[in-house]
Scaffold this motif. Structure first.
Motif, PDB file in Angstrom:
ATOM      1  N   ARG A  16       9.631  -5.131  -1.247  1.00 27.65           N
ATOM      2  CA  ARG A  16       8.240  -5.210  -0.777  1.00 27.65           C
ATOM      3  C   ARG A  16       7.671  -3.564  -1.037  1.00 27.65           C
ATOM      4  O   ARG A  16       8.426  -2.531  -0.846  1.00 27.65           O
ATOM      5  CB  ARG A  16       8.144  -5.646   0.569  1.00 27.65           C
ATOM      6  CG  ARG A  16       6.732  -5.643   1.135  1.00 27.65           C
ATOM      7  CD  ARG A  16       6.716  -6.666   2.394  1.00 27.65           C
ATOM      8  NE  ARG A  16       7.382  -5.837   3.240  1.00 27.65           N
ATOM      9  CZ  ARG A  16       6.649  -4.873   4.122  1.00 27.65           C
ATOM     10  NH1 ARG A  16       5.295  -4.866   4.070  1.00 27.65           N
ATOM     11  NH2 ARG A  16       7.438  -4.227   5.259  1.00 27.65           N
ATOM     12  N   SER A  39       4.091  -1.300  -0.714  1.00 27.19           N
ATOM     13  CA  SER A  39       2.779  -1.181  -0.382  1.00 27.19           C
ATOM     14  C   SER A  39       1.720  -0.721  -1.465  1.00 27.19           C
ATOM     15  O   SER A  39       1.939   0.185  -2.157  1.00 27.19           O
ATOM     16  CB  SER A  39       2.555  -0.303   0.762  1.00 27.19           C
ATOM     17  OG  SER A  39       0.789   0.115   1.120  1.00 27.19           O
ATOM     18  N   VAL A  40       0.628  -1.648  -1.747  1.00 31.41           N
ATOM     19  CA  VAL A  40      -0.054  -1.463  -2.992  1.00 31.41           C
ATOM     20  C   VAL A  40      -1.430  -1.388  -2.445  1.00 31.41           C
ATOM     21  O   VAL A  40      -1.925  -2.274  -1.769  1.00 31.41           O
ATOM     22  CB  VAL A  40       0.402  -2.288  -4.203  1.00 31.41           C
ATOM     23  CG1 VAL A  40       0.073  -3.836  -3.718  1.00 31.41           C
ATOM     24  CG2 VAL A  40      -0.437  -2.178  -5.427  1.00 31.41           C
ATOM     25  N   HIS A  41      -2.204  -0.701  -3.154  1.00 31.49           N
ATOM     26  CA  HIS A  41      -3.767  -0.974  -2.751  1.00 31.49           C
ATOM     27  C   HIS A  41      -4.245  -2.284  -3.498  1.00 31.49           C
ATOM     28  O   HIS A  41      -4.017  -2.899  -4.192  1.00 31.49           O
ATOM     29  CB  HIS A  41      -4.505   0.150  -3.737  1.00 31.49           C
ATOM     30  CG  HIS A  41      -5.906   0.284  -3.242  1.00 31.49           C
ATOM     31  ND1 HIS A  41      -6.943  -0.558  -3.545  1.00 31.49           N
ATOM     32  CD2 HIS A  41      -6.743   1.302  -2.291  1.00 31.49           C
ATOM     33  CE1 HIS A  41      -8.292  -0.016  -3.045  1.00 31.49           C
ATOM     34  NE2 HIS A  41      -7.829   0.989  -2.300  1.00 31.49           N
ATOM     35  N   TRP A  42      -4.963  -2.771  -2.644  1.00 34.00           N
ATOM     36  CA  TRP A  42      -5.785  -4.160  -2.915  1.00 34.00           C
ATOM     37  C   TRP A  42      -6.375  -4.189  -4.334  1.00 34.00           C
ATOM     38  O   TRP A  42      -6.365  -5.421  -4.573  1.00 34.00           O
ATOM     39  CB  TRP A  42      -6.630  -4.450  -1.731  1.00 34.00           C
ATOM     40  CG  TRP A  42      -7.886  -3.781  -1.546  1.00 34.00           C
ATOM     41  CD1 TRP A  42      -7.914  -2.407  -0.784  1.00 34.00           C
ATOM     42  CD2 TRP A  42      -9.220  -3.791  -2.058  1.00 34.00           C
ATOM     43  NE1 TRP A  42      -9.261  -2.074  -0.837  1.00 34.00           N
ATOM     44  CE2 TRP A  42      -9.865  -2.665  -1.609  1.00 34.00           C
ATOM     45  CE3 TRP A  42      -9.575  -4.799  -2.976  1.00 34.00           C
ATOM     46  CZ2 TRP A  42     -11.298  -2.680  -2.273  1.00 34.00           C
ATOM     47  CZ3 TRP A  42     -10.859  -4.890  -3.266  1.00 34.00           C
ATOM     48  CH2 TRP A  42     -11.769  -3.778  -3.063  1.00 34.00           C
ATOM     49  N   SER A  99      -3.140  -4.756  -6.706  1.00 34.00           N
ATOM     50  CA  SER A  99      -2.382  -5.774  -6.448  1.00 34.00           C
ATOM     51  C   SER A  99      -1.948  -6.949  -7.485  1.00 34.00           C
ATOM     52  O   SER A  99      -0.839  -7.072  -7.935  1.00 34.00           O
ATOM     53  CB  SER A  99      -2.567  -6.572  -5.184  1.00 34.00           C
ATOM     54  OG  SER A  99      -1.567  -7.277  -4.853  1.00 34.00           O
ATOM     55  N   ALA A 158       1.320  -7.243  -9.718  1.00 37.98           N
ATOM     56  CA  ALA A 158       2.168  -8.399 -10.017  1.00 37.98           C
ATOM     57  C   ALA A 158       2.150  -8.949 -11.357  1.00 37.98           C
ATOM     58  O   ALA A 158       3.375  -9.399 -11.891  1.00 37.98           O
ATOM     59  CB  ALA A 158       1.247  -9.370  -9.150  1.00 37.98           C
ATOM     60  N   PRO A 203       4.509  -7.164  -4.056  1.00 41.32           N
ATOM     61  CA  PRO A 203       3.204  -6.280  -3.507  1.00 41.32           C
ATOM     62  C   PRO A 203       2.944  -6.733  -2.357  1.00 41.32           C
ATOM     63  O   PRO A 203       2.712  -7.948  -1.893  1.00 41.32           O
ATOM     64  CB  PRO A 203       2.066  -6.780  -4.804  1.00 41.32           C
ATOM     65  CG  PRO A 203       2.520  -8.056  -5.223  1.00 41.32           C
ATOM     66  CD  PRO A 203       4.188  -8.057  -5.033  1.00 41.32           C
ATOM     67  N   ASP A 204       2.630  -5.883  -1.377  1.00 38.73           N
ATOM     68  CA  ASP A 204       1.915  -6.250  -0.062  1.00 38.73           C
ATOM     69  C   ASP A 204       0.709  -5.215   0.061  1.00 38.73           C
ATOM     70  O   ASP A 204       0.756  -4.000   0.214  1.00 38.73           O
ATOM     71  CB  ASP A 204       2.855  -5.707   1.197  1.00 38.73           C
ATOM     72  CG  ASP A 204       2.342  -6.227   2.448  1.00 38.73           C
ATOM     73  OD1 ASP A 204       1.231  -6.492   2.742  1.00 38.73           O
ATOM     74  OD2 ASP A 204       3.368  -6.650   3.467  1.00 38.73           O
ATOM     75  N   ASP A 205      -0.393  -5.845   0.004  1.00 43.05           N
ATOM     76  CA  ASP A 205      -1.792  -5.098   0.056  1.00 43.05           C
ATOM     77  C   ASP A 205      -2.383  -4.998   1.579  1.00 43.05           C
ATOM     78  O   ASP A 205      -3.573  -4.753   1.736  1.00 43.05           O
ATOM     79  CB  ASP A 205      -2.940  -5.460  -0.834  1.00 43.05           C
ATOM     80  CG  ASP A 205      -3.060  -7.167  -0.846  1.00 43.05           C
ATOM     81  OD1 ASP A 205      -2.688  -7.562   0.223  1.00 43.05           O
ATOM     82  OD2 ASP A 205      -3.820  -7.610  -1.562  1.00 43.05           O
ATOM     83  N   THR A 206      -1.493  -5.493   2.384  1.00 43.95           N
ATOM     84  CA  THR A 206      -1.854  -5.554   3.722  1.00 43.95           C
ATOM     85  C   THR A 206      -1.498  -4.368   4.809  1.00 43.95           C
ATOM     86  O   THR A 206      -2.008  -4.388   5.731  1.00 43.95           O
ATOM     87  CB  THR A 206      -1.500  -6.884   4.516  1.00 43.95           C
ATOM     88  OG1 THR A 206      -0.195  -6.971   4.549  1.00 43.95           O
ATOM     89  CG2 THR A 206      -2.070  -8.194   3.593  1.00 43.95           C
ATOM     90  N   GLY A 246      -0.205   2.449  -0.259  1.00 40.73           N
ATOM     91  CA  GLY A 246      -1.266   1.773  -0.992  1.00 40.73           C
ATOM     92  C   GLY A 246      -2.490   2.490  -1.091  1.00 40.73           C
ATOM     93  O   GLY A 246      -3.185   2.534  -2.284  1.00 40.73           O
TER      94      GLY A 246
END
Length: 306
Positions: free
Chosen positions: A114, A116-119, A122, A126, A134-137, A150
């Motif tokens: 996992r 952290s990626v900027h929304w 994302s 991917a 990816p986790d944009d949260t 992120g």
């Protein structure tokens, strides 16, 4: 500690890392050195409109313990990939912020992990690197050898997190206090692109958070917080969820546990006294909360970090 920078560099993550890892005066121990390097050294343009002078090339990564990749393009060059790969292979920690994530992703360092990626990035991450999760949260994710943040505003949090892991909560809190930074945010806190803030402490909640930090010993309810802020408990809970990713009571508990860790590291105070000082009421309650959060006891923690 070396920050790898590039043309059209955003300065905020660079200066954030420098602020945490740089010199803090004679009263705070100096555990890190901080420098810049670039694939093509020289005068590099920045998004601020003024250039920065970078004298070191990629060879600076040969001796770095931590490589901060503070912004990049989606397609890093083979030379950059090779230099970062070599640094990671010999044990350097890779810290990637914003588009910097595309470097460890291209090297396979995040496959099956996992990140952290900027929304806004994302979908691109991917598409280019489908084995990354990816986790944009969340604001950052730390795997030890590779950490990702992120958004630029999370750089300060991630750097303070590293200091905490390597030198303890008390040292990290001293640096944070000197920088007048907002309370350190855990990586699980959420990104919310529709709510831009100027830093770790959301502007709309800053007066309340500062008030809470000044009153840790007091028994404060969500109703007390809401009354101080002039909103309903329901509205306050929604504000915390939106801007900090946790309920008000959980945020306050995390601050109390952080203060507990600092007191365990820096003092010989009995656990009962610490419990009173941080607002956890009793040694029994402190031990229970501490064990739930950290999977260890206050006594064991003190033996490790005192």
């Amino acid at each position: 500690m070396v920050a790898l920078v590039a043309r059209n560099q955003e300065l905020y993550p660079v200066t954030s890392a420098s602020a945490v890892f740089g010199y803090h005066g004679p009263d705070i121990p100096q555990h890190y050195s901080f420098s810049l390097c670039a694939e093509h050294p020289g005068s590099l343009p920045t998004t601020l409109g003024v250039p920065i002078q970078v004298d070191s090339g990629l060879e600076a990564l040969d001796d770095a313990d931590t490589v901060v990749i503070a912004g990049w393009t989606l397609t890093p060059s083979p030379a950059v990939l090779h230099a970062v790969s070599q640094a990671h292979a010999r044990g350097a920690r890779i810290v990637a912020v914003c588009a910097g994530i595309f470097i460890p992703a291209a090297l396979g360092l995040l496959d099956g992990r996992r990140a952290s990626v900027h929304w806004e990035l994302s979908g691109e991450l991917a598409a280019r690197h489908p084995r990354v999760i990816p986790d944009d949260t969340v604001i950052y994710v730390d795997h030890g050898d590779v950490a990702t943040a992120g958004a630029s505003a999370a750089t300060l949090d991630l750097c303070l997190h590293q200091v905490l892991q390597e030198y303890g909560a008390a040292h990290a809190m001293r640096i944070g206090r000197q920088l007048a930074a907002g309370p350190h945010r855990e990586g699980c806190q959420r990104q919310y692109p529709s709510l831009p803030t100027t830093g770790p402490m959301p502007d709309s909640l800053a007066p309340l958070l500062e008030w809470l930090l000044s009153r840790l010993p007091d028994q404060i309810t969500v109703e007390d917080m809401a009354a101080y802020s002039g909103v309903s408990p329901r509205t306050l809970t929604r504000q915390f969820a939106d801007q900090l990713g946790v309920p008000p009571a959980r945020w306050l508990l995390e601050r109390r546990l952080a203060a507990t860790r600092a007191l365990l590291e820096e003092t010989d105070l009995p656990v009962e006294t610490i419990a009173t000082r941080v607002g956890l009421s009793s040694a029994v309650n402190l031990r229970r909360r501490f064990h739930t959060a950290l999977r260890t006891t206050p006594a064991a923690y003190r033996r490790s970090f005192r």
